[in-house]
Design a protein around this motif. Structure first.
Motif, PDB file in Angstrom:
ATOM      1  N   GLU A 164       0.826  -1.201   0.000  1.00  0.00           N
ATOM      2  CA  GLU A 164       0.000   0.000   0.000  1.00  0.00           C
ATOM      3  C   GLU A 164       0.861   1.252   0.000  1.00  0.00           C
ATOM      4  O   GLU A 164       1.789   1.385   0.795  1.00  0.00           O
ATOM      5  CB  GLU A 164      -0.905  -0.007   1.233  1.00  0.00           C
ATOM      6  CG  GLU A 164      -1.806   1.202   1.353  1.00  0.00           C
ATOM      7  CD  GLU A 164      -2.704   1.104   2.562  1.00  0.00           C
ATOM      8  OE1 GLU A 164      -3.666   0.303   2.517  1.00  0.00           O
ATOM      9  OE2 GLU A 164      -2.452   1.806   3.564  1.00  0.00           O
ATOM     10  N   ILE A 165       0.505   2.169  -0.918  1.00  0.00           N
ATOM     11  CA  ILE A 165       1.256   3.424  -1.022  1.00  0.00           C
ATOM     12  C   ILE A 165       0.279   4.601  -1.004  1.00  0.00           C
ATOM     13  O   ILE A 165      -0.921   4.444  -1.269  1.00  0.00           O
ATOM     14  CB  ILE A 165       2.139   3.459  -2.288  1.00  0.00           C
ATOM     15  CG1 ILE A 165       1.301   3.245  -3.563  1.00  0.00           C
ATOM     16  CG2 ILE A 165       3.189   2.361  -2.214  1.00  0.00           C
ATOM     17  CD1 ILE A 165       0.922   4.497  -4.282  1.00  0.00           C
ATOM     18  N   LYS A 172       7.633   4.744  -5.606  1.00  0.00           N
ATOM     19  CA  LYS A 172       8.965   4.411  -6.127  1.00  0.00           C
ATOM     20  C   LYS A 172       9.593   3.296  -5.298  1.00  0.00           C
ATOM     21  O   LYS A 172      10.213   2.370  -5.840  1.00  0.00           O
ATOM     22  CB  LYS A 172       9.851   5.656  -6.122  1.00  0.00           C
ATOM     23  CG  LYS A 172       9.499   6.675  -7.195  1.00  0.00           C
ATOM     24  CD  LYS A 172      10.403   7.897  -7.127  1.00  0.00           C
ATOM     25  CE  LYS A 172      10.057   8.890  -8.218  1.00  0.00           C
ATOM     26  NZ  LYS A 172      10.896  10.118  -8.131  1.00  0.00           N
ATOM     27  N   ASN A 173       9.435   3.377  -3.996  1.00  0.00           N
ATOM     28  CA  ASN A 173       9.963   2.344  -3.101  1.00  0.00           C
ATOM     29  C   ASN A 173       9.280   1.009  -3.373  1.00  0.00           C
ATOM     30  O   ASN A 173       9.935  -0.040  -3.471  1.00  0.00           O
ATOM     31  CB  ASN A 173       9.754   2.779  -1.644  1.00  0.00           C
ATOM     32  CG  ASN A 173      10.502   1.908  -0.651  1.00  0.00           C
ATOM     33  OD1 ASN A 173      11.400   1.142  -1.013  1.00  0.00           O
ATOM     34  ND2 ASN A 173      10.138   2.011   0.610  1.00  0.00           N
ATOM     35  N   THR A 199      -5.451   8.325  -6.455  1.00  0.00           N
ATOM     36  CA  THR A 199      -5.446   7.211  -7.405  1.00  0.00           C
ATOM     37  C   THR A 199      -5.216   7.716  -8.829  1.00  0.00           C
ATOM     38  O   THR A 199      -4.409   7.149  -9.582  1.00  0.00           O
ATOM     39  CB  THR A 199      -6.770   6.431  -7.337  1.00  0.00           C
ATOM     40  OG1 THR A 199      -6.809   5.674  -6.115  1.00  0.00           O
ATOM     41  CG2 THR A 199      -6.915   5.465  -8.502  1.00  0.00           C
ATOM     42  N   LEU A 200      -5.913   8.779  -9.193  1.00  0.00           N
ATOM     43  CA  LEU A 200      -5.809   9.300 -10.558  1.00  0.00           C
ATOM     44  C   LEU A 200      -4.408   9.802 -10.871  1.00  0.00           C
ATOM     45  O   LEU A 200      -3.929   9.675 -12.004  1.00  0.00           O
ATOM     46  CB  LEU A 200      -6.822  10.429 -10.770  1.00  0.00           C
ATOM     47  CG  LEU A 200      -8.284  10.128 -10.414  1.00  0.00           C
ATOM     48  CD1 LEU A 200      -9.174  11.289 -10.842  1.00  0.00           C
ATOM     49  CD2 LEU A 200      -8.758   8.836 -11.059  1.00  0.00           C
ATOM     50  N   GLN A 201      -3.734  10.342  -9.869  1.00  0.00           N
ATOM     51  CA  GLN A 201      -2.391  10.889 -10.068  1.00  0.00           C
ATOM     52  C   GLN A 201      -1.315   9.802 -10.138  1.00  0.00           C
ATOM     53  O   GLN A 201      -0.326   9.946 -10.871  1.00  0.00           O
ATOM     54  CB  GLN A 201      -2.057  11.859  -8.927  1.00  0.00           C
ATOM     55  CG  GLN A 201      -2.868  13.142  -8.956  1.00  0.00           C
ATOM     56  CD  GLN A 201      -2.843  13.891  -7.632  1.00  0.00           C
ATOM     57  OE1 GLN A 201      -2.188  13.463  -6.677  1.00  0.00           O
ATOM     58  NE2 GLN A 201      -3.561  15.004  -7.567  1.00  0.00           N
ATOM     59  N   LEU A 202      -1.506   8.715  -9.381  1.00  0.00           N
ATOM     60  CA  LEU A 202      -0.439   7.720  -9.258  1.00  0.00           C
ATOM     61  C   LEU A 202      -0.540   6.567 -10.256  1.00  0.00           C
ATOM     62  O   LEU A 202       0.466   5.956 -10.607  1.00  0.00           O
ATOM     63  CB  LEU A 202      -0.398   7.171  -7.828  1.00  0.00           C
ATOM     64  CG  LEU A 202      -0.023   8.198  -6.744  1.00  0.00           C
ATOM     65  CD1 LEU A 202      -0.059   7.560  -5.365  1.00  0.00           C
ATOM     66  CD2 LEU A 202       1.361   8.791  -7.011  1.00  0.00           C
ATOM     67  N   ILE A 203      -1.739   6.270 -10.744  1.00  0.00           N
ATOM     68  CA  ILE A 203      -1.881   5.174 -11.714  1.00  0.00           C
ATOM     69  C   ILE A 203      -0.986   5.367 -12.940  1.00  0.00           C
ATOM     70  O   ILE A 203      -0.289   4.422 -13.348  1.00  0.00           O
ATOM     71  CB  ILE A 203      -3.350   4.982 -12.139  1.00  0.00           C
ATOM     72  CG1 ILE A 203      -4.108   4.232 -11.043  1.00  0.00           C
ATOM     73  CG2 ILE A 203      -3.447   4.207 -13.451  1.00  0.00           C
ATOM     74  CD1 ILE A 203      -5.589   4.037 -11.336  1.00  0.00           C
ATOM     75  N   PRO A 204      -0.945   6.569 -13.543  1.00  0.00           N
ATOM     76  CA  PRO A 204      -0.088   6.719 -14.734  1.00  0.00           C
ATOM     77  C   PRO A 204       1.384   6.433 -14.457  1.00  0.00           C
ATOM     78  O   PRO A 204       2.106   5.962 -15.349  1.00  0.00           O
ATOM     79  CB  PRO A 204      -0.297   8.190 -15.126  1.00  0.00           C
ATOM     80  CG  PRO A 204      -1.625   8.550 -14.565  1.00  0.00           C
ATOM     81  CD  PRO A 204      -1.732   7.789 -13.278  1.00  0.00           C
ATOM     82  N   LEU A 205       1.830   6.679 -13.231  1.00  0.00           N
ATOM     83  CA  LEU A 205       3.227   6.419 -12.883  1.00  0.00           C
ATOM     84  C   LEU A 205       3.511   4.913 -12.833  1.00  0.00           C
ATOM     85  O   LEU A 205       4.583   4.465 -13.246  1.00  0.00           O
ATOM     86  CB  LEU A 205       3.572   7.068 -11.539  1.00  0.00           C
ATOM     87  CG  LEU A 205       3.344   8.581 -11.445  1.00  0.00           C
ATOM     88  CD1 LEU A 205       3.770   9.101 -10.078  1.00  0.00           C
ATOM     89  CD2 LEU A 205       4.108   9.305 -12.555  1.00  0.00           C
TER      90      LEU A 205
END
Length: 267
Positions: A164-165, A172-173, A199-205
Protein backbone atom coordinates in the motif's frame (compact mmCIF):
# COMPACT_ATOMS: atom_id res chain seq x y z
CA UNK A 1 2.46 10.78 10.08
CA UNK A 2 -0.81 11.58 11.87
CA UNK A 3 -0.86 11.09 15.66
CA UNK A 4 -3.51 8.38 15.32
CA UNK A 5 -1.26 6.38 13.00
CA UNK A 6 1.61 6.72 15.48
CA UNK A 7 -0.69 5.47 18.23
CA UNK A 8 -1.67 2.46 16.11
CA UNK A 9 1.98 1.66 15.43
CA UNK A 10 2.79 1.87 19.16
CA UNK A 11 -0.11 -0.44 19.94
CA UNK A 12 1.06 -2.85 17.22
CA UNK A 13 4.58 -2.90 18.65
CA UNK A 14 3.11 -4.06 21.97
CA UNK A 15 1.13 -6.78 20.19
CA UNK A 16 4.31 -7.92 18.44
CA UNK A 17 6.20 -8.17 21.73
CA UNK A 18 3.36 -10.25 23.13
CA UNK A 19 3.44 -12.50 20.06
CA UNK A 20 7.14 -13.12 20.56
CA UNK A 21 6.38 -14.69 23.95
CA UNK A 22 3.85 -17.05 22.33
CA UNK A 23 5.26 -18.04 18.92
CA UNK A 24 8.44 -20.04 18.47
CA UNK A 25 9.82 -19.08 15.07
CA UNK A 26 11.96 -22.21 14.92
CA UNK A 27 8.80 -24.34 14.92
CA UNK A 28 7.13 -22.51 12.03
CA UNK A 29 7.33 -23.99 8.55
CA UNK A 30 6.84 -21.93 5.41
CA UNK A 31 3.48 -22.66 3.78
CA UNK A 32 3.26 -21.84 0.08
CA UNK A 33 0.72 -24.52 -0.85
CA UNK A 34 -2.75 -23.18 0.02
CA UNK A 35 -2.79 -19.71 -1.53
CA UNK A 36 -5.94 -18.68 -3.39
CA UNK A 37 -4.97 -16.75 -6.51
CA UNK A 38 -6.36 -13.21 -6.55
CA UNK A 39 -4.52 -12.11 -9.69
CA UNK A 40 -6.28 -14.68 -11.88
CA UNK A 41 -9.57 -13.87 -10.15
CA UNK A 42 -9.19 -10.14 -10.91
CA UNK A 43 -8.37 -10.87 -14.56
CA UNK A 44 -11.46 -13.06 -14.87
CA UNK A 45 -13.69 -10.34 -13.40
CA UNK A 46 -12.39 -7.81 -15.88
CA UNK A 47 -13.05 -10.09 -18.87
CA UNK A 48 -16.63 -10.48 -17.60
CA UNK A 49 -17.12 -6.71 -17.64
CA UNK A 50 -17.48 -6.58 -13.88
CA UNK A 51 -15.61 -4.58 -11.27
CA UNK A 52 -13.16 -6.59 -9.17
CA UNK A 53 -14.36 -5.56 -5.71
CA UNK A 54 -12.35 -6.54 -2.66
CA UNK A 55 -15.06 -6.21 -0.04
CA UNK A 56 -13.95 -5.54 3.51
CA UNK A 57 -15.22 -6.93 6.80
CA UNK A 58 -14.70 -3.68 8.68
CA UNK A 59 -15.94 -3.14 12.25
CA UNK A 60 -14.45 0.35 12.60
CA UNK A 61 -12.17 3.10 11.39
CA UNK A 62 -10.06 4.99 13.94
CA UNK A 63 -12.53 6.99 16.00
CA UNK A 64 -15.55 5.67 14.10
CA UNK A 65 -17.24 2.45 15.15
CA UNK A 66 -19.32 0.95 12.36
CA UNK A 67 -20.62 -2.31 13.77
CA UNK A 68 -19.74 -4.99 16.31
CA UNK A 69 -18.45 -7.91 14.24
CA UNK A 70 -17.48 -11.20 15.85
CA UNK A 71 -16.30 -14.36 14.07
CA UNK A 72 -19.80 -15.65 13.25
CA UNK A 73 -20.90 -12.23 12.00
CA UNK A 74 -17.71 -11.90 9.94
CA UNK A 75 -18.34 -15.23 8.24
CA UNK A 76 -21.97 -14.31 7.49
CA UNK A 77 -20.98 -10.89 6.07
CA UNK A 78 -18.23 -12.43 3.93
CA UNK A 79 -20.66 -15.03 2.59
CA UNK A 80 -23.02 -12.29 1.43
CA UNK A 81 -20.12 -10.47 -0.20
CA UNK A 82 -19.05 -13.65 -1.99
CA UNK A 83 -22.60 -14.31 -3.24
CA UNK A 84 -22.75 -10.74 -4.56
CA UNK A 85 -19.67 -11.29 -6.71
CA UNK A 86 -16.78 -9.88 -4.69
CA UNK A 87 -13.40 -10.97 -6.06
CA UNK A 88 -11.83 -11.26 -2.59
CA UNK A 89 -12.53 -10.45 1.04
CA UNK A 90 -10.44 -8.14 3.20
CA UNK A 91 -10.58 -8.77 6.95
CA UNK A 92 -9.34 -6.26 9.50
CA UNK A 93 -7.35 -7.93 12.27
CA UNK A 94 -6.09 -4.83 14.15
CA UNK A 95 -7.93 -5.07 17.49
CA UNK A 96 -7.65 -1.74 19.30
CA UNK A 97 -8.43 0.93 16.71
CA UNK A 98 -10.29 -1.10 14.06
CA UNK A 99 -11.90 -3.65 16.42
CA UNK A 100 -10.78 -6.49 14.18
CA UNK A 101 -9.40 -9.90 15.12
CA UNK A 102 -7.49 -12.87 13.75
CA UNK A 103 -10.49 -14.96 14.85
CA UNK A 104 -12.63 -13.05 12.37
CA UNK A 105 -10.15 -13.79 9.60
CA UNK A 106 -9.96 -17.47 10.49
CA UNK A 107 -13.75 -17.73 10.52
CA UNK A 108 -14.07 -15.99 7.14
CA UNK A 109 -11.41 -18.05 5.42
CA UNK A 110 -13.01 -21.29 6.60
CA UNK A 111 -16.42 -20.21 5.33
CA UNK A 112 -15.69 -18.89 1.84
CA UNK A 113 -13.66 -19.95 -1.19
CA UNK A 114 -12.45 -16.47 -2.24
CA UNK A 115 -8.94 -15.15 -1.56
CA UNK A 116 -8.71 -13.42 1.82
CA UNK A 117 -6.58 -10.36 2.58
CA UNK A 118 -5.27 -9.75 6.08
CA UNK A 119 -5.63 -6.00 6.69
CA UNK A 120 -3.40 -4.96 9.58
CA UNK A 121 -0.28 -3.04 10.46
CA UNK A 122 2.44 -5.59 9.72
CA UNK A 123 5.73 -4.39 11.16
CA UNK A 124 7.55 -7.59 12.14
CA UNK A 125 8.15 -10.94 10.45
CA UNK A 126 6.66 -12.80 13.40
CA UNK A 127 3.24 -11.54 12.34
CA UNK A 128 3.51 -13.71 9.23
CA UNK A 129 3.27 -16.72 11.52
CA UNK A 130 0.20 -15.54 13.42
CA UNK A 131 -2.57 -16.54 11.02
CA UNK A 132 -2.96 -17.97 7.52
CA UNK A 133 -4.32 -15.74 4.76
CA UNK A 134 -3.91 -15.48 1.01
CA UNK A 135 -2.83 -11.87 0.83
CA UNK A 136 -1.22 -9.64 3.41
CA UNK A 137 -1.11 -5.86 3.57
CA UNK A 138 2.30 -4.20 3.75
CA UNK A 139 2.24 -0.42 4.17
CA UNK A 140 5.16 1.28 2.44
CA UNK A 141 4.94 4.46 4.49
CA UNK A 142 5.30 2.52 7.73
CA UNK A 143 7.87 -0.08 6.69
CA UNK A 144 10.22 2.33 4.88
CA UNK A 145 13.57 0.69 4.14
CA UNK A 146 12.25 -2.65 5.48
CA UNK A 147 9.65 -2.89 2.71
CA UNK A 148 11.69 -4.93 0.24
CA UNK A 149 12.75 -7.56 2.77
CA UNK A 150 9.22 -7.79 4.19
CA UNK A 151 7.81 -8.35 0.70
CA UNK A 152 10.31 -11.16 0.10
CA UNK A 153 9.55 -12.67 3.51
CA UNK A 154 5.81 -12.57 2.82
CA UNK A 155 6.28 -14.32 -0.52
CA UNK A 156 8.47 -16.98 1.07
CA UNK A 157 5.73 -17.63 3.63
CA UNK A 158 3.10 -18.16 0.94
CA UNK A 159 1.39 -14.77 1.05
CA UNK A 160 0.64 -12.51 -1.89
CA UNK A 161 1.84 -9.11 -0.64
CA UNK A 162 -0.36 -6.10 -1.32
CA UNK A 163 1.93 -3.10 -0.96
CA UNK A 164 0.00 0.00 0.00
CA UNK A 165 1.26 3.42 -1.02
CA UNK A 166 -0.01 6.98 -0.55
CA UNK A 167 2.32 9.16 -2.62
CA UNK A 168 4.94 9.14 -5.37
CA UNK A 169 7.88 8.57 -3.02
CA UNK A 170 6.29 5.47 -1.50
CA UNK A 171 5.35 4.25 -4.98
CA UNK A 172 8.97 4.41 -6.13
CA UNK A 173 9.96 2.34 -3.10
CA UNK A 174 7.20 -0.19 -3.77
CA UNK A 175 8.13 -0.60 -7.43
CA UNK A 176 11.65 -1.60 -6.40
CA UNK A 177 10.26 -4.63 -4.54
CA UNK A 178 8.97 -7.97 -5.85
CA UNK A 179 5.34 -7.18 -5.15
CA UNK A 180 2.87 -7.85 -7.96
CA UNK A 181 0.10 -5.78 -6.38
CA UNK A 182 0.13 -2.05 -5.64
CA UNK A 183 -2.64 -0.63 -3.46
CA UNK A 184 -3.15 3.12 -3.82
CA UNK A 185 -4.73 4.36 -0.60
CA UNK A 186 -6.62 7.59 -1.11
CA UNK A 187 -6.34 8.41 2.61
CA UNK A 188 -3.39 10.68 3.43
CA UNK A 189 -1.52 9.30 6.45
CA UNK A 190 -0.42 12.78 7.50
CA UNK A 191 -3.93 14.17 7.99
CA UNK A 192 -6.25 11.15 7.39
CA UNK A 193 -8.15 13.06 4.69
CA UNK A 194 -9.39 11.15 1.65
CA UNK A 195 -9.03 12.29 -1.94
CA UNK A 196 -9.69 10.01 -4.92
CA UNK A 197 -7.36 12.20 -6.95
CA UNK A 198 -4.51 10.26 -5.34
CA UNK A 199 -5.45 7.21 -7.40
CA UNK A 200 -5.81 9.30 -10.56
CA UNK A 201 -2.39 10.89 -10.07
CA UNK A 202 -0.44 7.72 -9.26
CA UNK A 203 -1.88 5.17 -11.71
CA UNK A 204 -0.09 6.72 -14.73
CA UNK A 205 3.23 6.42 -12.88
CA UNK A 206 2.69 2.70 -12.34
CA UNK A 207 1.70 2.22 -15.98
CA UNK A 208 4.76 4.12 -17.18
CA UNK A 209 7.05 2.05 -14.97
CA UNK A 210 5.53 -1.17 -16.28
CA UNK A 211 5.91 -0.09 -19.92
CA UNK A 212 9.54 0.84 -19.38
CA UNK A 213 10.43 -2.29 -17.43
CA UNK A 214 8.34 -5.01 -19.05
CA UNK A 215 6.28 -5.56 -15.90
CA UNK A 216 2.57 -5.66 -15.13
CA UNK A 217 1.41 -4.66 -11.66
CA UNK A 218 -2.14 -5.09 -10.44
CA UNK A 219 -3.40 -1.72 -9.19
CA UNK A 220 -6.01 -1.54 -6.43
CA UNK A 221 -7.67 1.73 -5.41
CA UNK A 222 -8.42 1.84 -1.69
CA UNK A 223 -10.54 4.12 0.55
CA UNK A 224 -13.19 6.71 -0.20
CA UNK A 225 -15.34 4.91 -2.77
CA UNK A 226 -19.03 5.07 -1.89
CA UNK A 227 -20.93 5.28 -5.16
CA UNK A 228 -21.03 3.72 -8.60
CA UNK A 229 -19.56 6.94 -10.00
CA UNK A 230 -16.59 6.73 -7.60
CA UNK A 231 -15.85 3.20 -8.75
CA UNK A 232 -16.30 4.05 -12.42
CA UNK A 233 -13.87 6.94 -12.11
CA UNK A 234 -10.96 4.95 -10.67
CA UNK A 235 -11.54 1.96 -12.96
CA UNK A 236 -11.64 4.25 -15.99
CA UNK A 237 -8.34 5.72 -14.79
CA UNK A 238 -6.79 2.26 -14.85
CA UNK A 239 -7.44 0.62 -11.48
CA UNK A 240 -7.73 -3.16 -11.81
CA UNK A 241 -9.70 -3.51 -8.60
CA UNK A 242 -11.19 -1.50 -5.74
CA UNK A 243 -11.13 -2.17 -2.02
CA UNK A 244 -14.32 -1.03 -0.30
CA UNK A 245 -15.33 -1.44 3.33
CA UNK A 246 -17.10 1.45 5.02
CA UNK A 247 -19.83 2.05 2.43
CA UNK A 248 -20.73 -1.65 2.28
CA UNK A 249 -20.91 -2.12 6.06
CA UNK A 250 -22.73 1.19 6.67
CA UNK A 251 -25.31 0.39 4.02
CA UNK A 252 -26.78 -2.38 6.15
CA UNK A 253 -27.40 -4.23 2.87
CA UNK A 254 -24.22 -6.24 2.40
CA UNK A 255 -25.31 -8.24 -0.63
CA UNK A 256 -27.08 -5.38 -2.43
CA UNK A 257 -24.32 -2.80 -1.92
CA UNK A 258 -21.54 -5.21 -2.91
CA UNK A 259 -23.43 -6.26 -6.04
CA UNK A 260 -24.11 -2.62 -6.92
CA UNK A 261 -20.37 -1.92 -6.95
CA UNK A 262 -19.51 -5.16 -8.80
CA UNK A 263 -22.05 -4.20 -11.50
CA UNK A 264 -20.94 -0.54 -11.67
CA UNK A 265 -19.76 -0.83 -15.29
CA UNK A 266 -22.99 -2.36 -16.54
CA UNK A 267 -25.63 -0.12 -18.07
Amino acid sequence: MHAVINDIISSTEKRVQNLKTKIDLSMIKDDTTNKRDIITAISKKKTQGEVAVIAEVKPASPGKKLQDIGPEDAAMIATEMEKAGAVAISVLTEPEFFHGSVDNLMSVRKKISLPVLRKDFIIDEIQFNEIESDLILLIAGILGDKLGSMVEMAISKGFEPLVEIHNESELKNALETKTRIIGINNRDLSNLEINLATTLQLIPLVKEFDRNNGQSHIIISESGMHTIDDVKMVVKAGADAVLVGTSIIKSGEIYAKTKELVDALKD
